[in-house]
Write a protein that holds these residues in place. Structure first.
Motif: not given
Length: 173
Positions: A4-6, A33-36, A39-45, A132-135
């Motif tokens: 996930y690129l943020v 905005q942070f909360e939004s 919600k778009q990324i996995p919690t364990d990333a 795990q997913a990577v952010v």
């Protein structure tokens, strides 16, 4: 692998200011905005971040453990940092605008230099084979560079990828 690129949320800088690696604050309020984004990324990333505070604030909101890496910093605009784009002398601006990929900003870097450091980070991260997913919380230039890598897009076309403040781009590799 899921990545996930943020991009960080909007800064306090007025439009038209060149702020690259200058550590500027985020425009408030930003928690909604942070909360939004959260919600778009996995919690364990696994969360990587540019060390600039506009990214680490968001990264720390997304995870209690973040890994900062200076290779994720925005392009360094050297003499142009914190100047209005329209105040940059045309004699300096024109060569860079003609070939932003290869021409360095006075006392700064070129897009290809940014791309080299981002590519090194990207290759090291992929080599770790995360389960795990990577952010990656970063900046528009860094995200455009990564998108050029994954899509084999020439660097000269990097700006075809629009990257809005607070945008989340999901990649499945």
């Amino acid at each position: 692998m899921e990545v996930y690129l943020v991009r960080h949320t909007e800064t306090v800088c007025e439009k038209g200011i060149c702020y690259g690696q200058t550590d500027v604050d985020l425009k408030v309020p930003f928690i909604e905005q942070f909360e939004s984004i959260k919600k778009q990324i996995p919690t364990d990333a696994i969360v990587y971040s540019s060390p600039l505070s506009r990214c680490t604030q968001l990264a720390n909101y997304l995870s209690s453990e973040i890994i900062t890496d200076s290779r994720l910093m925005e392009m360094y605009f050297g003499d142009w940092e914190m100047k209005k784009w329209d105040a940059i002398p045309e004699i300096d601006y024109t060569p860079w605008m003609t070939d932003f990929v290869n021409v360095s900003v006075p006392n700064g870097e070129s897009f290809v230099e940014l791309h080299h450091r981002v590519t090194a980070f990207w290759n090291e991260t992929l080599a770790q084979n995360h389960t795990q997913a990577v952010v990656i919380v970063s900046h528009a230039g860094v995200i455009r560079s990564i998108l050029c890598i994954v899509s084999n897009l020439p660097l000269k076309d990097a700006f075809m990828n629009k990257v809005d403040f607070g945008e989340v781009i999901q990649l499945k590799l």
